[in-house]
Design an enzyme around this catalytic site. Sequence first.
Site, PDB file in Angstrom:
ATOM      1  N   PRO A  78       2.602  -1.464   7.170  1.00 51.68           N
ATOM      2  CG  PRO A  78       3.449   0.426   5.428  1.00 51.68           C
ATOM      3  CD  PRO A  78       3.231  -0.621   6.029  1.00 51.68           C
ATOM      4  CD  GLU A  79      -0.285   0.377  12.434  1.00 55.56           C
ATOM      5  OE1 GLU A  79      -1.686   0.811  13.469  1.00 55.56           O
ATOM      6  OE2 GLU A  79       0.235  -0.551  13.024  1.00 55.56           O
ATOM      7  CE  LYS A  95      -3.633  -2.040   7.955  1.00 50.41           C
ATOM      8  NZ  LYS A  95      -3.249  -3.267   7.968  1.00 50.41           N
TER       9      LYS A  95
END
Length: 258
Positions: free
Chosen positions: A2-3, A55
């Site tokens: 996940p960014e 993040k």
Amino acid sequence: MPEGDTIHYAANRMRPVLEGVVPEEILTPHPRHRMDRWPERLAGRAIDTIEPRGKHLFLRFEDDLTLHSHLRMTGVWATYEHGRRWGRSPRRAWLVLHARGHDVVQFDGPVLELMTESRTRFDRRLAALGPDILAPELDTKRILRRLREDDPTRPIGDALLDQRTVAGMGNIWKAEGCWHAEVDPWRPVREVADDEVVRVLEEARPRMQRSAEHGHRAIDPQVYGKAGRPCPRCGTRIEARGQGDDNRLTYWCPGCQR
């Protein structure tokens, strides 16, 4: 992984549910945290703020306690109306917070820790983070300074994934930012001018902001995940190859990214 936009989207969904309230119930179903007594330690404490940084995600409780999360490759945060079926099995939940008729759930970890607020300020991993690409103001001067302190032979695409340089940039937005800026992600850092780096960031940032507001449905990739298809700008076949120590798959057009 996940960014930054994914983490900001999760935070945007969680804030109306959790900020300013004492959770009605806190559960830690995962065996790793069953003995940590987090429900007892956090009982009666309101959540003051929910803060994404790159993040990472921080849930800051009253009286100097903070839950710190990093999802790495497997984790996800989700917010559901109470009673609605969850998107993953309850057996995969590491943390559940009930408030305002909703369940906020963190699935599949793998980094979830309760820290004192002072420790979050002095933790070396967190102190080393570069400026957040989704911060209210983009600190391009600091990003460029950190980039120029890096290995000048490193490909720019790989360098932009270094969270010490710019926090929140990930593989999707590295590829998309370079494509929109017409910068070859394989060019060494020393051959990429400052204005080109800034253009990559400025092309990626508004698209990440839209994703942070609307979720992944707002992502409209031009090259990411499209190896073998014609480039939408010049028609050349899009290529993909692993890049950097982590061999992250990089997508680019050899025709117009020079």
